[in-house]
Design a protein around this motif. Structure first.
Motif, PDB file in Angstrom:
ATOM      1  N   VAL A 106       0.840  -1.200   0.000  1.00 40.10           N
ATOM      2  CA  VAL A 106       0.000   0.000   0.000  1.00 40.10           C
ATOM      3  C   VAL A 106       0.877   1.252   0.000  1.00 40.10           C
ATOM      4  O   VAL A 106       0.652   2.187  -0.772  1.00 40.10           O
ATOM      5  CB  VAL A 106      -0.950   0.004   1.225  1.00 40.10           C
ATOM      6  N   ILE A 107       1.887   1.268   0.858  1.00 40.31           N
ATOM      7  CA  ILE A 107       2.784   2.431   0.957  1.00 40.31           C
ATOM      8  C   ILE A 107       3.494   2.688  -0.369  1.00 40.31           C
ATOM      9  O   ILE A 107       3.606   3.830  -0.818  1.00 40.31           O
ATOM     10  CB  ILE A 107       3.792   2.245   2.108  1.00 40.31           C
ATOM     11  N   VAL A 108       3.968   1.628  -0.998  1.00 34.85           N
ATOM     12  CA  VAL A 108       4.672   1.784  -2.281  1.00 34.85           C
ATOM     13  C   VAL A 108       3.746   2.397  -3.332  1.00 34.85           C
ATOM     14  O   VAL A 108       4.121   3.344  -4.031  1.00 34.85           O
ATOM     15  CB  VAL A 108       5.247   0.433  -2.764  1.00 34.85           C
ATOM     16  N   VAL A 109       2.536   1.885  -3.437  1.00 34.00           N
ATOM     17  CA  VAL A 109       1.603   2.381  -4.460  1.00 34.00           C
ATOM     18  C   VAL A 109       1.157   3.805  -4.147  1.00 34.00           C
ATOM     19  O   VAL A 109       1.202   4.679  -5.018  1.00 34.00           O
ATOM     20  CB  VAL A 109       0.395   1.428  -4.599  1.00 34.00           C
ATOM     21  N   ALA A 111       3.383  11.384  -8.261  1.00 37.19           N
ATOM     22  CA  ALA A 111       2.951  11.510  -9.661  1.00 37.19           C
ATOM     23  C   ALA A 111       3.755  10.608 -10.600  1.00 37.19           C
ATOM     24  O   ALA A 111       4.028  10.970 -11.742  1.00 37.19           O
ATOM     25  CB  ALA A 111       2.998  12.967 -10.113  1.00 37.19           C
ATOM     26  N   MET A 112       4.122   9.437 -10.109  1.00 32.18           N
ATOM     27  CA  MET A 112       4.800   8.453 -10.955  1.00 32.18           C
ATOM     28  C   MET A 112       3.767   7.821 -11.897  1.00 32.18           C
ATOM     29  O   MET A 112       2.581   7.758 -11.579  1.00 32.18           O
ATOM     30  CB  MET A 112       5.441   7.352 -10.107  1.00 32.18           C
ATOM     31  N   THR A 113       4.226   7.344 -13.030  1.00 27.85           N
ATOM     32  CA  THR A 113       3.318   6.658 -13.953  1.00 27.85           C
ATOM     33  C   THR A 113       2.943   5.295 -13.362  1.00 27.85           C
ATOM     34  O   THR A 113       3.650   4.764 -12.495  1.00 27.85           O
ATOM     35  CB  THR A 113       3.979   6.432 -15.327  1.00 27.85           C
ATOM     36  N   ASN A 114       1.859   4.728 -13.842  1.00 21.86           N
ATOM     37  CA  ASN A 114       1.452   3.407 -13.362  1.00 21.86           C
ATOM     38  C   ASN A 114       2.501   2.340 -13.663  1.00 21.86           C
ATOM     39  O   ASN A 114       2.663   1.393 -12.902  1.00 21.86           O
ATOM     40  CB  ASN A 114       0.097   3.007 -13.946  1.00 21.86           C
ATOM     41  N   SER A 115       3.212   2.496 -14.759  1.00 21.21           N
ATOM     42  CA  SER A 115       4.274   1.536 -15.075  1.00 21.21           C
ATOM     43  C   SER A 115       5.387   1.591 -14.032  1.00 21.21           C
ATOM     44  O   SER A 115       5.882   0.557 -13.590  1.00 21.21           O
ATOM     45  CB  SER A 115       4.860   1.814 -16.459  1.00 21.21           C
ATOM     46  N   VAL A 116       5.765   2.773 -13.621  1.00 21.96           N
ATOM     47  CA  VAL A 116       6.806   2.922 -12.604  1.00 21.96           C
ATOM     48  C   VAL A 116       6.303   2.400 -11.260  1.00 21.96           C
ATOM     49  O   VAL A 116       7.036   1.724 -10.529  1.00 21.96           O
ATOM     50  CB  VAL A 116       7.270   4.395 -12.506  1.00 21.96           C
ATOM     51  N   ILE A 117       5.058   2.688 -10.923  1.00 22.89           N
ATOM     52  CA  ILE A 117       4.488   2.197  -9.667  1.00 22.89           C
ATOM     53  C   ILE A 117       4.449   0.673  -9.669  1.00 22.89           C
ATOM     54  O   ILE A 117       4.787   0.041  -8.665  1.00 22.89           O
ATOM     55  CB  ILE A 117       3.089   2.796  -9.425  1.00 22.89           C
ATOM     56  N   ALA A 118       4.075   0.083 -10.802  1.00 23.04           N
ATOM     57  CA  ALA A 118       4.053  -1.387 -10.895  1.00 23.04           C
ATOM     58  C   ALA A 118       5.463  -1.959 -10.748  1.00 23.04           C
ATOM     59  O   ALA A 118       5.652  -2.988 -10.090  1.00 23.04           O
ATOM     60  CB  ALA A 118       3.431  -1.820 -12.222  1.00 23.04           C
ATOM     61  N   GLY A 146       5.658 -13.141  -0.377  1.00 22.95           N
ATOM     62  CA  GLY A 146       5.283 -11.934  -1.109  1.00 22.95           C
ATOM     63  C   GLY A 146       3.801 -11.726  -1.364  1.00 22.95           C
ATOM     64  O   GLY A 146       3.417 -10.722  -1.956  1.00 22.95           O
ATOM     65  N   VAL A 147       2.956 -12.636  -0.916  1.00 23.88           N
ATOM     66  CA  VAL A 147       1.525 -12.545  -1.232  1.00 23.88           C
ATOM     67  C   VAL A 147       0.898 -11.279  -0.645  1.00 23.88           C
ATOM     68  O   VAL A 147       0.272 -10.494  -1.363  1.00 23.88           O
ATOM     69  CB  VAL A 147       0.767 -13.794  -0.734  1.00 23.88           C
ATOM     70  N   ALA A 148       1.046 -11.068   0.652  1.00 16.76           N
ATOM     71  CA  ALA A 148       0.389  -9.927   1.297  1.00 16.76           C
ATOM     72  C   ALA A 148       0.913  -8.600   0.754  1.00 16.76           C
ATOM     73  O   ALA A 148       0.138  -7.668   0.537  1.00 16.76           O
ATOM     74  CB  ALA A 148       0.572  -9.997   2.815  1.00 16.76           C
ATOM     75  N   THR A 149       2.207  -8.507   0.515  1.00 14.57           N
ATOM     76  CA  THR A 149       2.784  -7.269  -0.017  1.00 14.57           C
ATOM     77  C   THR A 149       2.199  -6.973  -1.391  1.00 14.57           C
ATOM     78  O   THR A 149       1.800  -5.834  -1.677  1.00 14.57           O
ATOM     79  CB  THR A 149       4.317  -7.378  -0.086  1.00 14.57           C
ATOM     80  N   LEU A 198      -1.795  -4.180  -4.925  1.00 15.50           N
ATOM     81  CA  LEU A 198      -2.776  -4.301  -6.005  1.00 15.50           C
ATOM     82  C   LEU A 198      -4.125  -3.704  -5.632  1.00 15.50           C
ATOM     83  O   LEU A 198      -4.844  -3.189  -6.490  1.00 15.50           O
ATOM     84  CB  LEU A 198      -2.958  -5.769  -6.404  1.00 15.50           C
ATOM     85  N   LEU A 199      -4.470  -3.772  -4.356  1.00 17.39           N
ATOM     86  CA  LEU A 199      -5.752  -3.212  -3.919  1.00 17.39           C
ATOM     87  C   LEU A 199      -5.825  -1.707  -4.164  1.00 17.39           C
ATOM     88  O   LEU A 199      -6.904  -1.156  -4.367  1.00 17.39           O
ATOM     89  CB  LEU A 199      -5.984  -3.498  -2.434  1.00 17.39           C
ATOM     90  N   PHE A 200      -4.664  -1.036  -4.150  1.00 16.71           N
ATOM     91  CA  PHE A 200      -4.644   0.405  -4.350  1.00 16.71           C
ATOM     92  C   PHE A 200      -4.091   0.812  -5.714  1.00 16.71           C
ATOM     93  O   PHE A 200      -4.112   1.984  -6.064  1.00 16.71           O
ATOM     94  CB  PHE A 200      -3.832   1.077  -3.233  1.00 16.71           C
ATOM     95  N   PHE A 201      -3.612  -0.153  -6.480  1.00 15.85           N
ATOM     96  CA  PHE A 201      -3.031   0.138  -7.785  1.00 15.85           C
ATOM     97  C   PHE A 201      -4.090   0.655  -8.749  1.00 15.85           C
ATOM     98  O   PHE A 201      -3.878   1.629  -9.458  1.00 15.85           O
ATOM     99  CB  PHE A 201      -2.350  -1.114  -8.345  1.00 15.85           C
ATOM    100  N   GLN A 202      -5.210  -0.008  -8.792  1.00 16.49           N
ATOM    101  CA  GLN A 202      -6.343   0.404  -9.618  1.00 16.49           C
ATOM    102  C   GLN A 202      -7.600   0.390  -8.751  1.00 16.49           C
ATOM    103  O   GLN A 202      -7.800  -0.539  -7.981  1.00 16.49           O
ATOM    104  CB  GLN A 202      -6.537  -0.552 -10.804  1.00 16.49           C
ATOM    105  N   PRO A 203      -8.467   1.381  -8.897  1.00 15.11           N
ATOM    106  CA  PRO A 203      -9.675   1.432  -8.061  1.00 15.11           C
ATOM    107  C   PRO A 203     -10.567   0.200  -8.222  1.00 15.11           C
ATOM    108  O   PRO A 203     -11.200  -0.232  -7.275  1.00 15.11           O
ATOM    109  CB  PRO A 203     -10.405   2.681  -8.554  1.00 15.11           C
ATOM    110  N   TRP A 204     -10.599  -0.369  -9.392  1.00  9.77           N
ATOM    111  CA  TRP A 204     -11.458  -1.530  -9.641  1.00  9.77           C
ATOM    112  C   TRP A 204     -10.780  -2.839  -9.242  1.00  9.77           C
ATOM    113  O   TRP A 204     -11.386  -3.903  -9.303  1.00  9.77           O
ATOM    114  CB  TRP A 204     -11.865  -1.599 -11.109  1.00  9.77           C
ATOM    115  N   GLY A 205      -9.542  -2.766  -8.806  1.00  9.52           N
ATOM    116  CA  GLY A 205      -8.768  -3.972  -8.536  1.00  9.52           C
ATOM    117  C   GLY A 205      -9.357  -4.897  -7.501  1.00  9.52           C
ATOM    118  O   GLY A 205      -9.331  -6.118  -7.658  1.00  9.52           O
TER     119      GLY A 205
END
Length: 179
Positions: free
Chosen positions: A63-66, A73-80, A103-106, A111-118
């Motif tokens: 969550v913190i990373v995303v 204001a990083m691009t989604n590619s950089v955030i991923a 690595g599952v929980a991380t 991913l829960l915050f990467f995209q609103p619909w995720g």
């Protein structure tokens, strides 16, 4: 700034909540149960409270990373890519001789915050597969497959690193399917 963000994501990933939770109880989780420094082993060794504590702590790393990437204001590619680095740091922490968790929980936290619909796709993929197979590990695989498909359809530019991160976690958990 870009490289500081990416490297910081890896370093944050190396913080293993299971070591802290274990120390609170006077136990070295890396020497108990399976020796894995993740939520599942912490739960087996110390109980449900430890499972949930480690799961939430490790999930917060993603969550913190995303959220920090979005704030910068990083691009989604950089955030991923940063999320992939955080997961890699969790699985291969340099300060623990490259032996960490799975690595599952991380990944899921990120991913829960990467995209609103995720969350919709993660929960639906998990639910369908877990109900059919009666396995939470296989349910997680189902969640990742559905999420990956949705990313490839709707977010093609950032899908590459996110899909690699999901494939990496599946690979890191390959032994769990055999059990």
């Amino acid at each position: 700034m870009l490289w500081v963000y990416i490297i910081s994501a890896y370093v944050l990933g190396t913080f293993l909540t299971a070591t802290v939770v274990g120390r609170l109880r006077g136990i070295d989780i890396s020497k108990a149960g399976s020796g894995n420094l993740g939520a599942r082993n912490a739960g087996r060794v110390l109980g449900k409270w430890a499972f949930f504590s480690v799961m939430i702590g490790d999930g917060l790393k993603g969550v913190i990373v995303v959220l920090s990437g979005q704030a910068l204001a990083m691009t989604n590619s950089v955030i991923a890519l940063a999320l992939l680095c955080a997961v890699f740091g969790h699985v291969y922490p340099f300060w623990r001789k490259f032996r960490g968790g799975k690595g599952v929980a991380t990944l899921v936290g990120g991913l829960l915050f990467f995209q609103p619909w995720g969350i919709v796709w993660l929960v639906s993929g998990f639910s369908v597969v877990a109900l059919i197979t009666r396995s939470s590990t296989k349910g997680m695989y189902g969640a990742f497959v559905v999420y990956s498909m949705m990313l490839l359809i709707f977010e093609q530019q950032s899908a590459f690193f996110a899909v690699i991160a999901m494939a990496f976690v599946v690979w890191a958990n390959k032994q769990e399917v055999k059990e």
